[in-house]
Design a protein around this motif. Sequence first.
Motif, PDB file in Angstrom:
ATOM      1  N   THR A   1      77.941  98.603 116.463  1.00  0.00           N
ATOM      2  CA  THR A   1      77.324  99.920 116.285  1.00  0.00           C
ATOM      3  C   THR A   1      75.924  99.798 115.708  1.00  0.00           C
ATOM      4  N   PHE A   2      75.752  98.878 114.743  1.00  0.00           N
ATOM      5  CA  PHE A   2      74.440  98.666 114.136  1.00  0.00           C
ATOM      6  C   PHE A   2      73.437  98.178 115.175  1.00  0.00           C
ATOM      7  N   LEU A   3      73.838  97.206 115.984  1.00  0.00           N
ATOM      8  CA  LEU A   3      72.928  96.676 117.007  1.00  0.00           C
ATOM      9  C   LEU A   3      72.564  97.742 118.033  1.00  0.00           C
ATOM     10  N   LYS A   4      73.524  98.559 118.411  1.00  0.00           N
ATOM     11  CA  LYS A   4      73.243  99.629 119.371  1.00  0.00           C
ATOM     12  C   LYS A   4      72.294 100.659 118.776  1.00  0.00           C
ATOM     13  N   SER A   5      72.390 100.851 117.447  1.00  0.00           N
ATOM     14  CA  SER A   5      71.519 101.821 116.778  1.00  0.00           C
ATOM     15  C   SER A   5      70.057 101.375 116.800  1.00  0.00           C
TER      16      SER A   5
ATOM     17  N   SER B   1      70.760  95.421 126.361  1.00  0.00           N
ATOM     18  CA  SER B   1      72.141  94.921 126.342  1.00  0.00           C
ATOM     19  C   SER B   1      72.210  93.394 126.316  1.00  0.00           C
ATOM     20  N   PHE B   2      71.238  92.705 126.942  1.00  0.00           N
ATOM     21  CA  PHE B   2      71.301  91.245 126.979  1.00  0.00           C
ATOM     22  C   PHE B   2      71.086  90.644 125.588  1.00  0.00           C
TER      23      PHE B   2
ATOM     24  N   ILE C   1      71.967  92.215 122.739  1.00  0.00           N
ATOM     25  CA  ILE C   1      73.219  92.505 122.027  1.00  0.00           C
ATOM     26  C   ILE C   1      74.295  91.491 122.417  1.00  0.00           C
ATOM     27  N   LYS C   2      74.382  91.201 123.702  1.00  0.00           N
ATOM     28  CA  LYS C   2      75.361  90.203 124.165  1.00  0.00           C
ATOM     29  C   LYS C   2      75.037  88.828 123.585  1.00  0.00           C
ATOM     30  N   GLY C   3      73.737  88.508 123.513  1.00  0.00           N
ATOM     31  CA  GLY C   3      73.324  87.220 122.966  1.00  0.00           C
ATOM     32  C   GLY C   3      73.614  87.081 121.490  1.00  0.00           C
ATOM     33  N   MET C   4      73.689  88.219 120.802  1.00  0.00           N
ATOM     34  CA  MET C   4      73.990  88.196 119.375  1.00  0.00           C
ATOM     35  C   MET C   4      75.497  88.211 119.094  1.00  0.00           C
ATOM     36  N   HIS C   5      76.281  88.158 120.147  1.00  0.00           N
ATOM     37  CA  HIS C   5      77.738  88.045 119.987  1.00  0.00           C
ATOM     38  C   HIS C   5      78.090  86.559 120.045  1.00  0.00           C
ATOM     39  N   ILE C   6      78.235  85.964 118.875  1.00  0.00           N
ATOM     40  CA  ILE C   6      78.417  84.510 118.757  1.00  0.00           C
ATOM     41  C   ILE C   6      79.727  84.216 118.041  1.00  0.00           C
ATOM     42  N   ASN C   7      80.565  83.433 118.702  1.00  0.00           N
ATOM     43  CA  ASN C   7      81.869  83.043 118.125  1.00  0.00           C
ATOM     44  C   ASN C   7      82.679  84.241 117.624  1.00  0.00           C
ATOM     45  N   GLY C   8      82.665  85.299 118.425  1.00  0.00           N
ATOM     46  CA  GLY C   8      83.518  86.443 118.123  1.00  0.00           C
ATOM     47  C   GLY C   8      82.953  87.468 117.165  1.00  0.00           C
ATOM     48  N   ALA C   9      81.668  87.311 116.760  1.00  0.00           N
ATOM     49  CA  ALA C   9      81.066  88.271 115.827  1.00  0.00           C
ATOM     50  C   ALA C   9      79.631  88.590 116.249  1.00  0.00           C
TER      51      ALA C   9
END
Length: 259
Positions: free
Chosen positions: A146-150, A155-156, A158-166
């Motif tokens: 939610t913070f990243l979307k704010s 989207s790429f 946000i996806k790149g900041m999803h690392i090892n499940g967080a």
Amino acid sequence: MNREFFSVGKITIYWYSIMILLGVLTAYYIIMKEAKRQNKKTYFDNLIFYLIIFGIIGARLYYVIFEFDSYKYNLLDILKVWEGGLAIYGGIIVGIIFTIYYAKKHKQSIIKTTDVLAPGLIIAQAIGRWGNFFNGEAHGSEVTLTFLKSLKLPSFIIKGMHINGAYYHPTFLYESLWCLLGFIILLIIRKIIKRKEGITTYTYFIWYGIGRFLIEGLRTDSLYIGRIRVSQLVSLILIILGIIGIIINLIKIKKEVKK
């Protein structure tokens, strides 16, 4: 995030290397454009060649020194710069030392030389930070989706900041945008300030120092001396040097006006 740009057989080119190369080429263009205007093309052409070499060596050694436990049993891994682990402050420190030597050798002004280099350096930093993005490194502490979307991020990212499940703070992006804005400021200073000897260099010190100090506080991979983040300490030194340099320049200008 896929770290590989492309791979053919045993040869693999990483996005990290591509972004570093793109940063170097952009810096070269910016620096040489000003060098030609000052009729110092050969001087800066040769300087940049050496700065690229010593800058990379300095950036790697700086990182390895503070992370030696990760390399002491596999010393050959020190050579694997494409895997990340280039500390920009190491490159800056070694680069400044070499620039001082080079300028003195060629009987040129040190501060006028760094004034030409500064805008190229900061735009290279802005581009190079994207290499950290592709490597999934140099990120901040954990945050929510939610913070990243704010932040209205693509989207790429946000996806790149999803690392090892967080999800994590995109500190690479914060610094990249800070450096991009700094680049614009330095170009404006170069264009509108008449008595600008040293101002570009000192503004770089202050601008980058402030941004890096604040952003470093969010990161989870900082290099430490005891409990002190090394990059924050160096940032403070840069800020102080920049402020002192500008004050000295203002004093010189005031004396010249009185004459």
